[in-house]
Design a protein around this motif. Structure first.
Motif, mmCIF file in Angstrom:
data_model
loop_
_atom_site.group_PDB
_atom_site.id
_atom_site.type_symbol
_atom_site.label_atom_id
_atom_site.label_comp_id
_atom_site.label_asym_id
_atom_site.label_seq_id
_atom_site.Cartn_x
_atom_site.Cartn_y
_atom_site.Cartn_z
ATOM 1 N N ILE A 76 -64.568 -3.433 25.403
ATOM 2 C CA ILE A 76 -63.833 -4.473 24.809
ATOM 3 C C ILE A 76 -63.806 -4.403 23.168
ATOM 4 O O ILE A 76 -65.081 -4.327 22.743
ATOM 5 N N VAL A 77 -62.604 -3.919 22.683
ATOM 6 C CA VAL A 77 -62.793 -3.679 20.961
ATOM 7 C C VAL A 77 -61.564 -4.774 20.653
ATOM 8 O O VAL A 77 -60.617 -4.908 20.754
ATOM 9 N N CYS A 78 -62.184 -5.855 19.726
ATOM 10 C CA CYS A 78 -61.615 -6.740 18.968
ATOM 11 C C CYS A 78 -61.279 -6.186 17.627
ATOM 12 O O CYS A 78 -62.002 -6.182 16.775
ATOM 13 N N GLY A 79 -59.944 -6.150 17.356
ATOM 14 C CA GLY A 79 -59.236 -5.760 16.330
ATOM 15 C C GLY A 79 -58.935 -4.466 16.321
ATOM 16 O O GLY A 79 -59.653 -3.447 16.674
ATOM 17 N N TYR A 80 -57.637 -4.082 15.838
ATOM 18 C CA TYR A 80 -57.101 -2.344 15.846
ATOM 19 C C TYR A 80 -56.903 -2.119 14.571
ATOM 20 O O TYR A 80 -55.883 -1.400 14.317
ATOM 21 N N GLY A 81 -57.606 -2.333 13.439
ATOM 22 C CA GLY A 81 -57.266 -1.843 12.184
ATOM 23 C C GLY A 81 -57.996 -0.631 12.029
ATOM 24 O O GLY A 81 -57.816 0.117 13.147
ATOM 25 N N LYS A 82 -58.298 -0.034 10.983
ATOM 26 C CA LYS A 82 -58.700 1.326 10.897
ATOM 27 C C LYS A 82 -60.169 1.356 11.613
ATOM 28 O O LYS A 82 -60.275 2.531 12.268
ATOM 29 N N VAL A 83 -61.030 0.407 11.393
ATOM 30 C CA VAL A 83 -62.307 0.897 12.100
ATOM 31 C C VAL A 83 -62.087 0.567 13.686
ATOM 32 O O VAL A 83 -62.619 1.464 14.291
ATOM 33 N N GLY A 84 -61.299 -0.296 13.983
ATOM 34 C CA GLY A 84 -60.952 -0.510 15.390
ATOM 35 C C GLY A 84 -60.445 0.447 16.118
ATOM 36 O O GLY A 84 -60.664 0.955 17.220
ATOM 37 N N ARG A 85 -59.508 1.160 15.294
ATOM 38 C CA ARG A 85 -58.626 2.234 16.055
ATOM 39 C C ARG A 85 -59.868 3.470 16.120
ATOM 40 O O ARG A 85 -59.533 4.296 17.221
ATOM 41 N N GLN A 86 -60.621 3.656 15.116
ATOM 42 C CA GLN A 86 -61.405 4.773 15.295
ATOM 43 C C GLN A 86 -62.537 4.761 16.409
ATOM 44 O O GLN A 86 -62.804 5.685 17.052
ATOM 45 N N VAL A 87 -62.896 3.440 16.434
ATOM 46 C CA VAL A 87 -63.938 3.059 17.725
ATOM 47 C C VAL A 87 -63.087 3.326 19.021
ATOM 48 O O VAL A 87 -63.850 4.029 20.146
ATOM 49 N N CYS A 88 -61.803 3.076 19.179
ATOM 50 C CA CYS A 88 -61.079 3.241 20.342
ATOM 51 C C CYS A 88 -60.804 4.830 20.713
ATOM 52 O O CYS A 88 -61.073 5.248 21.823
ATOM 53 N N GLU A 89 -60.594 5.542 19.629
ATOM 54 C CA GLU A 89 -60.399 6.931 19.835
ATOM 55 C C GLU A 89 -61.883 7.620 20.142
ATOM 56 O O GLU A 89 -61.768 8.434 21.079
ATOM 57 N N GLU A 90 -62.874 7.079 19.617
ATOM 58 C CA GLU A 90 -64.295 7.723 19.978
ATOM 59 C C GLU A 90 -64.455 7.342 21.479
ATOM 60 O O GLU A 90 -64.942 8.213 22.182
ATOM 61 N N ARG A 100 -68.982 -5.548 13.364
ATOM 62 C CA ARG A 100 -68.934 -5.112 11.890
ATOM 63 C C ARG A 100 -69.327 -6.280 10.982
ATOM 64 O O ARG A 100 -68.946 -7.266 11.292
ATOM 65 N N ALA A 101 -69.846 -6.018 9.772
ATOM 66 C CA ALA A 101 -70.357 -6.909 8.823
ATOM 67 C C ALA A 101 -69.704 -6.423 7.511
ATOM 68 O O ALA A 101 -69.891 -5.193 7.294
ATOM 69 N N GLU A 102 -69.046 -7.101 7.028
ATOM 70 C CA GLU A 102 -68.529 -7.007 5.506
ATOM 71 C C GLU A 102 -69.702 -7.174 4.312
ATOM 72 O O GLU A 102 -69.623 -6.592 3.480
ATOM 73 N N SER A 103 -70.256 -8.251 4.513
ATOM 74 C CA SER A 103 -71.195 -8.638 3.664
ATOM 75 C C SER A 103 -72.711 -8.608 4.148
ATOM 76 O O SER A 103 -73.012 -9.094 5.256
ATOM 77 N N PRO A 104 -73.592 -8.327 3.271
ATOM 78 C CA PRO A 104 -75.083 -8.533 3.843
ATOM 79 C C PRO A 104 -75.490 -9.610 4.277
ATOM 80 O O PRO A 104 -76.487 -9.783 5.086
ATOM 81 N N SER A 105 -74.922 -10.826 3.689
ATOM 82 C CA SER A 105 -75.547 -11.984 4.063
ATOM 83 C C SER A 105 -75.034 -12.459 5.347
ATOM 84 O O SER A 105 -75.701 -13.377 6.092
ATOM 85 N N PRO A 155 -69.786 -0.606 7.593
ATOM 86 C CA PRO A 155 -69.088 0.716 7.535
ATOM 87 C C PRO A 155 -69.240 1.227 6.068
ATOM 88 O O PRO A 155 -69.334 2.175 5.720
ATOM 89 N N ASP A 156 -69.178 0.265 5.170
ATOM 90 C CA ASP A 156 -69.162 0.484 3.801
ATOM 91 C C ASP A 156 -70.560 1.013 3.236
ATOM 92 O O ASP A 156 -70.799 2.008 2.644
ATOM 93 N N LEU A 157 -71.552 0.254 3.959
ATOM 94 C CA LEU A 157 -72.986 0.679 3.546
ATOM 95 C C LEU A 157 -73.304 2.141 4.306
ATOM 96 O O LEU A 157 -73.696 2.988 3.624
ATOM 97 N N ILE A 158 -73.013 2.120 5.400
ATOM 98 C CA ILE A 158 -72.953 3.648 6.153
ATOM 99 C C ILE A 158 -72.264 4.546 5.601
ATOM 100 O O ILE A 158 -72.739 5.798 5.118
ATOM 101 N N GLY A 159 -70.895 4.232 5.022
ATOM 102 C CA GLY A 159 -70.278 5.465 4.229
ATOM 103 C C GLY A 159 -70.881 5.791 2.938
ATOM 104 O O GLY A 159 -71.007 6.945 2.584
ATOM 105 N N GLY A 160 -71.331 4.656 2.335
ATOM 106 C CA GLY A 160 -72.216 4.787 0.887
ATOM 107 C C GLY A 160 -73.214 5.879 1.198
ATOM 108 O O GLY A 160 -73.613 6.798 0.345
#
Length: 341
Positions: A122-136, A215-220, A236-241
């Motif tokens: 189950i993938v919750c959210g079909y934004g950029k990240v969710g779409r990439q997860v689904c394709e994978e 997915r986590a946007e902030s470290p906290s 995703p931002d941390l991994i990308g960086g």
């Protein structure tokens, strides 16, 4: 999946045909407007109006007297324009009616198919990240259900060939519709950390054994997500960086990582394979198993009772229940799956 792809191709064909006939109608109107302006010397508005009432068969009559050439041209406009207009109206009506019918029956079939799913994700959210997860997941042949609160994004997921539920992913009802009790894993890919916390809590409450990646946007938020029950928290931002920095200072390492990352452009991938107790290699050392010679894979790690052994030695023993981390191409991995089963 074949049924979804067939319905998708049908929809694309209808859209192409509607686009073609619409373009043809526009060309007829432009041609008629230009023709009346050239033959009769009328202004553009009168020429356009005459063309429009002709192809639509309204029959208001001639707005100006027509010459012999004008009447001959009008006859051509009637024959071609009325035919194109009729084809356009028929195609447009078919597109609307059949689209609604396909949508209704498609949703019914989708609900029926979802009921029969097992070990899906189950993938919750079909934004950029969710779409990439689904394709994978699709690339790996794994059935996926998308839960998306935005109607437009849910429709996009359906159009892309995925099962999609338009609902709030944190709601029990949405999770039950996605058959979370039978699901193997869940990915929380919505943009809000707070929403991902609620999604994790709901998922773990309904299926305590489900593997949750969020997915986590902030470290906290990472600690909160883990306390909520998430098995893995990804930024995703941390991994990308980190990858960008590594690509700058160690480009060959990143190139190697790209090679072993599952992708349609490369033959090699990294995979985890569970060794069954009755496997022919259970109880043997890596050297004795001869998997390098028989399957052609490279064992780069072994997980034993939760602990990882990286770069295992030839004398390390493989036992039932171990998880082997191996690198190889699709054919080699298929052979390794058979050896370990």
């Amino acid at each position: 999946m074949i049924g979804k792809q067939f319905r998708l191709r049908q929809s694309v064909n209808h859209e192409k045909r509607l686009f073609f006939v619409s373009l043809l109608l526009i060309l007829v109107i432009i041609g008629g407007t230009f023709g009346y302006s050239y033959i009769e010397g009328w202004n553009t508005l009168d020429s356009f109006y005459m063309t429009l009432i002709t192809v639509t068969t309204i029959g208001y009559g001639e707005i100006h007297s027509l010459s012999a050439y004008g009447r001959m041209f009008t006859s051509v406009v009637i024959v071609t324009g009325v035919g194109v207009m009729g084809y356009f109206l028929g195609t447009f009506t078919q597109y609307i009616v059949e689209g609604e019918i396909r949508k209704t029956f498609g949703l019914r079939k989708m609900k029926k198919d979802i009921k029969n799913l097992n070990n899906h994700y189950i993938v919750c959210g079909y934004g950029k990240v969710g779409r990439q997860v689904c394709e994978e997941l699709r690339h790996r042949g794994i059935e996926t259900i998308v839960i998306e609160s935005d109607r437009t994004m849910a429709d996009h997921a359906l159009h892309d060939g995925f099962y999609a539920i338009h609902d709030d992913a944190a709601a029990d009802d949405a999770m039950n519709k996605a058959k979370i009790q039978n699901a193997k894993g869940l990915v929380g890919a919505v943009g809000s950390d707070a929403d991902n916390v609620f999604i994790t809590l709901t998922a773990k409450e309904l299926n305590p054994n489900i593997f949750v990646v969020v997915r986590a946007e902030s470290p906290s938020s990472q600690k909160k997500l883990r306390r909520a029950g998430a098995n893995r928290v990804i930024s995703p931002d941390l991994i990308g960086g980190k990858k960008m920095a590594l690509a700058a200072i160690r480009p060959n390492i990143v190139e190697f990582m790209d090679i072993i990352t599952p992708d349609e452009k490369t033959n090699f991938t990294i995979e985890e394979i569970i060794v069954e107790s009755g496997s022919s290699i259970a109880g043997l050392t890596i050297k004795e198993s001869k998997v390098r010679q028989t399957a052609g894979v490279i064992i780069i790690g072994i997980k034993k009772n939760g602990d990882f052994i990286f770069n295992p030695l030839a004398e390390d023993r493989i036992i039932g229940g171990d998880i082997l981390i191996v690198v190889g191409n699709e054919k080699q991995l298929d052979t390794m799956y058979r050896i370990c089963s």
